[in-house]
Write a protein that holds these residues in place. Sequence first.
Motif, PDB file in Angstrom:
ATOM      1  N   ASN A  15       8.491   6.350  -7.861  1.00  0.00           N
ATOM      2  CA  ASN A  15       9.450   7.057  -7.017  1.00  0.00           C
ATOM      3  C   ASN A  15       9.444   6.632  -5.553  1.00  0.00           C
ATOM      4  N   HIS A  16       8.724   5.571  -5.254  1.00  0.00           N
ATOM      5  CA  HIS A  16       8.871   5.103  -3.876  1.00  0.00           C
ATOM      6  C   HIS A  16       8.713   3.582  -3.785  1.00  0.00           C
ATOM      7  N   THR A  17       9.280   3.067  -2.704  1.00  0.00           N
ATOM      8  CA  THR A  17       9.218   1.632  -2.488  1.00  0.00           C
ATOM      9  C   THR A  17       8.001   1.328  -1.639  1.00  0.00           C
ATOM     10  N   ALA A  18       7.125   0.476  -2.172  1.00  0.00           N
ATOM     11  CA  ALA A  18       5.913   0.142  -1.432  1.00  0.00           C
ATOM     12  C   ALA A  18       6.167  -1.053  -0.528  1.00  0.00           C
ATOM     13  N   LEU A  19       6.974  -1.979  -0.984  1.00  0.00           N
ATOM     14  CA  LEU A  19       7.287  -3.168  -0.194  1.00  0.00           C
ATOM     15  C   LEU A  19       8.772  -3.487  -0.377  1.00  0.00           C
ATOM     16  N   ASP A  20       9.410  -3.726   0.726  1.00  0.00           N
ATOM     17  CA  ASP A  20      10.839  -3.948   0.649  1.00  0.00           C
ATOM     18  C   ASP A  20      11.174  -5.299   1.276  1.00  0.00           C
ATOM     19  N   GLY A  39      -0.318   3.870   4.460  1.00  0.00           N
ATOM     20  CA  GLY A  39       0.814   4.057   3.569  1.00  0.00           C
ATOM     21  C   GLY A  39       1.987   3.153   3.868  1.00  0.00           C
ATOM     22  N   ALA A  40       1.760   2.156   4.727  1.00  0.00           N
ATOM     23  CA  ALA A  40       2.870   1.276   5.082  1.00  0.00           C
ATOM     24  C   ALA A  40       3.163   0.264   3.976  1.00  0.00           C
ATOM     25  N   GLY A  41       2.167  -0.016   3.124  1.00  0.00           N
ATOM     26  CA  GLY A  41       2.363  -1.007   2.076  1.00  0.00           C
ATOM     27  C   GLY A  41       1.372  -2.152   2.146  1.00  0.00           C
ATOM     28  N   SER A 187      -6.785  -6.456   7.114  1.00  0.00           N
ATOM     29  CA  SER A 187      -5.791  -5.414   6.966  1.00  0.00           C
ATOM     30  C   SER A 187      -6.361  -4.162   7.594  1.00  0.00           C
ATOM     31  N   THR A 188      -5.630  -3.567   8.496  1.00  0.00           N
ATOM     32  CA  THR A 188      -6.156  -2.360   9.139  1.00  0.00           C
ATOM     33  C   THR A 188      -5.043  -1.544   9.772  1.00  0.00           C
ATOM     34  N   HIS A 189      -5.317  -0.269   9.911  1.00  0.00           N
ATOM     35  CA  HIS A 189      -4.362   0.558  10.641  1.00  0.00           C
ATOM     36  C   HIS A 189      -4.838   0.779  12.068  1.00  0.00           C
ATOM     37  N   ARG A 190      -6.098   0.385  12.328  1.00  0.00           N
ATOM     38  CA  ARG A 190      -6.602   0.519  13.695  1.00  0.00           C
ATOM     39  C   ARG A 190      -6.358  -0.790  14.422  1.00  0.00           C
ATOM     40  N   LEU A 203       3.232  -7.013  11.346  1.00  0.00           N
ATOM     41  CA  LEU A 203       3.251  -5.556  11.418  1.00  0.00           C
ATOM     42  C   LEU A 203       4.133  -5.029  10.312  1.00  0.00           C
ATOM     43  N   ILE A 204       3.592  -4.093   9.559  1.00  0.00           N
ATOM     44  CA  ILE A 204       4.365  -3.508   8.466  1.00  0.00           C
ATOM     45  C   ILE A 204       4.498  -2.023   8.712  1.00  0.00           C
ATOM     46  N   ASN A 205       5.685  -1.514   8.521  1.00  0.00           N
ATOM     47  CA  ASN A 205       5.898  -0.076   8.620  1.00  0.00           C
ATOM     48  C   ASN A 205       6.886   0.350   7.549  1.00  0.00           C
ATOM     49  N   ARG A 206       6.552   1.390   6.819  1.00  0.00           N
ATOM     50  CA  ARG A 206       7.432   1.927   5.782  1.00  0.00           C
ATOM     51  C   ARG A 206       7.990   0.835   4.890  1.00  0.00           C
ATOM     52  N   ALA A 207       7.090   0.045   4.343  1.00  0.00           N
ATOM     53  CA  ALA A 207       7.419  -0.966   3.343  1.00  0.00           C
ATOM     54  C   ALA A 207       8.143  -2.182   3.918  1.00  0.00           C
ATOM     55  N   GLN A 208       8.440  -2.137   5.204  1.00  0.00           N
ATOM     56  CA  GLN A 208       9.148  -3.283   5.755  1.00  0.00           C
ATOM     57  C   GLN A 208       8.342  -3.994   6.823  1.00  0.00           C
ATOM     58  N   LYS A 209       8.536  -5.294   6.869  1.00  0.00           N
ATOM     59  CA  LYS A 209       7.876  -6.035   7.933  1.00  0.00           C
ATOM     60  C   LYS A 209       8.648  -5.777   9.215  1.00  0.00           C
TER      61      LYS A 209
END
Lengths: 303, 452
Positions: A15-20, A39-41, A187-190, A203-209
Motif C-alpha cells: 500500500n505504499h511506494t518505497a521508491l519512485d 522511511g524515505a526509502g 546510509s543515514t538519517h543523521r 538525498l532521498i525524501n518520500r521515495a524520491q531522489k
Amino acid sequence: MSILKIDGVTKTYANHTALDNVSFEIPQGCIFGLLGPNGAGKTSLIRIITQITGADSGKVYFKGERLKPDHIKEMGYLPEERGLYKKMKVGEQLLYLAQLKGLSKSEATARIKAWVDRFEIREWLDKNIEDLSKGMQQKVQFIATVLHEPSLIILDEPFSGFDPINANLIKDEILSLRERGATIIFSTHRMESVEELCDNIALINRAQKVLDGPVKEIRDTYKTDTYQIIGNGQLMITSPDFEVLEQHSNHGIFRANVRLLNNTSPNDLLRYLIQRVEVHSFVELVPSINEIFIRKVKETHHA
Amino acid sequence: MHKIWLIIQREYLTRVRKKSFIIMTLLTPLLLAAFMILPSLLITMSDEAETVMVLDESGLFEGKLQDKKDVKFIPLAGSLDQAKMLYQETDNTALLYIPEMDLSNPEGFVVYGKKNISIQTQVRLENMLEKEIENQRYLASGLDRETLDKIKANVSLTAINLSDQGEKDNNAIITSVAGVAGAVIIYFFIFLYGVQIMRGVIEEKTSRIVEVMISSVKPFQLMMGKIVGIAAVGLTQFLLWVILSFMAVTAVSAAFGVDAAPSPAAQYAAGQVAAQGEETALKDPASMENPEGQDEFASTFNDIKTSFANLPVALIFFSFLFYFLGGYLLYGSLFGAIGAAVDNETDTQQFMMPITIPLAIAFIMSYSIVLKNPDGPVAFWMSMIPLTSPIVMMVRVPFGVPTWELLLSMGLLVAGFVFTTWIASRIYRVGILMYGKKVNYKELSKWLFYRV
C-alpha cells in the motif's frame, strides 16, 4: 567510472511506494552518502542493491553490468539492525559468513587473524557472541562485513551504537578501505554525522531522489556568499556592495553575517573591513547538508 | 549448492554440539534401559521363596507337596497348637493345616498367616491341594495322571495368508506392532524436529542475523539448509538412540543378571500365552512350569519369530525411511514458514493448528480405524493424502499394501512436499524481513503472490 548506476528504480509494497523512479550514479572509489529521513526509502534501495529484494521496474548496473547473483560476493552489507548468531563463537561466525561470501576456509582464516590483530580482539575469538558487549558485537559485525574485501561496502547507520572511540576507529578503517579502492555507501538519517566523510551524496525524501552529486558542488550551488566576521570595534557598513544580515555587539566585540552583492569577492569585503575594524575571524557560512535538505524539501513541497 | 552445504553443516554442528543434545542423547537410552530392566528386576526381587509349614493330619499329602522355585514346604508333626506356636517363632510365610479327612469330602483346610495371606499364595495352595486330591481320586478309580494328560487336547490356530506370493504366516499383533512403531517414531520426529526448525527461524529473525544471511544466500537456500541440517541432527540422534539403547540394555541386564530384557517379541509371546491360557493360568499358576505349558510358550514364541521373519522387512524399512523423510520435509517446511511469519514463539499458536490437526487425526485414526481395517476406505484415503499418509501408510505397510497404492501414495507425498516447500518458501522470503506486524491467514495468502 561509476561502480553502481541506478536507473529509474521503482518499488511498491502493498500500500505504499518505497521508491519512485530513483536514478543516480555512484563513482568508483568514493564515499557516498545516501541520506534522507527515516522511511524515505533508503533501506528499500539498499535491499535492491544487495539483491535481497528486486525492483518492480528500473535497472541497477554494477560495474557496467546488470545486477546478478554473482555480484553478491563483491558487496559487503552492514544492516541497520545488527545481528549475529548469539550462540556461535566469534571465530566460527566470522569464518562461516566469510565462506558464504565465497572465501576458501584457509583464506578466510588468515584474514580473520589479520583483522582480530588489528582490532586487538584476539581473545574474543572463542567467546560466544552473546557474551560480548554491544559495541564489541558491532566490531565483529564490521569485520564480517569487510572480510571478503568487497569492492562495494554498504553501511546502514554505521555509527549508531558505537562509542566515540570506536566510531573513530571505524571511521579510520573506512578511510583506509577507500584508499585501497573500495567504494563505500553510507546510509543515514543523521546527515551531519557523515558530512565531512562523504565525497558524494544523494538525498532521498518520500521515495524520491531530491538531489545528488559531489558534496562540494552541492554546497557551491547552495552557498549564499555569506561570511561571518568577528572582530573588535564599531562596525558600520554603508557600502551598497555588502548587505548586513545580522549583527550583534557585546563588550566591544562584534559578530556579523554579511552577504556579498554585485559580484564582489571576499577580499573586497576584507579590505573594506580592515580599514574600519580589527578582524579576528572571517569565515564563509556554508549551508550544511541538513539545511540544504530542508530547503530542498520545502521547495519541492511548494512546487 | 556449496552454500547450502555450508548452511547444513552449521545447522548440524551447532545443534549436535549443544549440551542439551548430548544429554538427551545419552540419557534417553539409559531411561529406556531402566524401564525395560526395572520390571523384571522387581519381579525377581519379589520372587523371594515363600516357605509354608504344613501340618498334615490326614497323611494323604505326605511327600506330595513338592518344593517349587518360589515356594518351599516344611512338614511338621504334632498337634495344631504346637504347630501354631512353632510357626509364631519362625518367619515363615504361612502355616497350612490339613485336618483328618476323607478323600470324598475334603474339608477343613486352614491356612494361618501372620499378616493377610495373599490371594496368590492362597489360590496356589488351593490348586496344589485340589490337584493332589484329584490325583488320588484318579488312582482310586484306576486312572493315573499321565494317562489323563495324554487325553487332554491343546489346540492353537496358525493364521496363514494365502496371497500371490504364496503362503505366509501371519500374526496380526506383530504386524500391527511393526507398523505402529514406525508411525509413532515418524509422528514424534516430525513434531520434535519440526519445532526445532521453527525455533531456528525465529532465532534468526529475532537476532536479526537474517538480513546479513540473505545478503549472501537466497532465502530458499537458507530455509532448505536449515531443514536438511536439522533432519541430519534428528537422524543422528535416532541412530545413536538405537545403538546406545541396545548397548545399555545389554549392559544393564548383564550387570544385574536379569534375563535379557523382555524384547517386544517375548513380551507379546507372554501376552499371548496369558490370553490363550488365562483360565488354566488362573486356576493353576504352577502350570507354567509343567512341560506342557512350556511347550505352548515355546511354540507361541516360535510363531512370533516366524511372523517377524515373514514380515516384508526390507519393504517396511524402505517405506519407513521414505515416509520418515517425506513426512518430515512436508511438515518441516511448513514449520519453517510459521517461524518466518511470526516475531516470537508465543505468536505461533494460531498457525500451529493446521499442522497439528492432520497429524493428530492421522495418529488417532491409525489406532482406532486403520489397525482394525487396514484396507478399508478410511485407511485408503488417509494413506493417499500427503498430510496424513506418512503415519497412516506406515501402519498399513506391514499388513501388505498393493504396489500401485504404495507408489501412488509415495508419488503424492513427493508432490505434497514440493508443494508445501513452495508455499513455505514464498511465505518465508517475505516473513523473515517483516518485523512487528501481526500476521493473519489473509496476510499470509497475499505473501504467496508477492513479487520480491
